[in-house]
Enzyme design. Structure first.
Site, PDB file in Angstrom:
ATOM      1  CE  LYS A 143       8.006   4.246  13.194  1.00  0.00           C
ATOM      2  NZ  LYS A 143       7.658   5.167  14.295  1.00  0.00           N
TER       3      LYS A 143
ATOM      4  CB  CYS B 297      -4.548  -3.059   3.357  1.00  0.00           C
ATOM      5  SG  CYS B 297      -3.719  -4.635   3.579  1.00  0.00           S
TER       6      CYS B 297
ATOM      7  CB  CYS C 196      -3.953  -8.638   5.739  1.00  0.00           C
ATOM      8  SG  CYS C 196      -4.119  -8.377   3.956  1.00  0.00           S
TER       9      CYS C 196
ATOM     10  CG  HIS D 273      -9.068  -9.142   4.177  1.00  0.00           C
ATOM     11  ND1 HIS D 273      -9.268  -8.038   3.383  1.00  0.00           N
ATOM     12  CD2 HIS D 273     -10.287  -9.628   4.484  1.00  0.00           C
ATOM     13  CE1 HIS D 273     -10.577  -7.854   3.225  1.00  0.00           C
ATOM     14  NE2 HIS D 273     -11.207  -8.798   3.878  1.00  0.00           N
TER      15      HIS D 273
END
Length: 102
Positions: free
Chosen positions: A49, A66, A68, A81
Site C-alpha cells: 500500500k 498529486c 492522478c 494530470h
C-alpha cells in the site's frame, strides 16, 4: 468485369465491422472478468500500500499533492494530470492544502 474499388470498399467494410465486433466483445468479456483498471501504474509497486503522512506544522503556507498517480514528483503534483485528463477525458486535479488567510 470486377471493379477493384468495389472489392476495396467491401474489404474495408468487413475490416471495420470485424474491428467493431472485436472491441464490443472485449468490453463485454472484460466487464465480467472482475478485473478493474489500475490507478497506480508504476509507483512503489513493491509496497502492499502506498501511504504518505505529513505533519501539518511542516506544510508551510501551501502544499499541492498529486491525485492522478502520474506525477514524476509523487506525492507532489507536477501538473501531469493535465496530460492524463486530455488523453483519457478524465477530470482529476491536485489536492491543494493551504492555510486560511487571517
Amino acid at each position: 468485369m470486377v471493379s477493384y474499388s468495389n472489392i476495396l470498399a467491401a474489404a474495408i467494410g468487413v475490416t471495420a465491422g470485424a474491428t467493431a465486433a472485436g472491441i464490443l466483445l472485449f468490453q463485454y468479456l472484460s466487464k465480467g472478468s472482475g478485473v478493474k483498471p489500475k490507478v497506480n501504474l508504476d509507483l512503489q509497486k513493491d509496497n502492499p500500500k502506498v501511504v504518505h503522512a505529513f505533519d501539518i506544522e511542516d506544510l508551510g503556507d501551501k502544499a499541492v499533492y498529486c491525485r492522478c498517480w502520474r506525477s514524476k514528483k509523487f506525492p507532489y503534483c507536477d501538473g501531469a494530470h493535465a496530460k492524463h485528463n486530455q488523453e483519457t477525458g478524465d477530470n482529476v486535479g491536485p489536492l491543494i492544502i493551504k492555510r486560511k488567510e487571517a
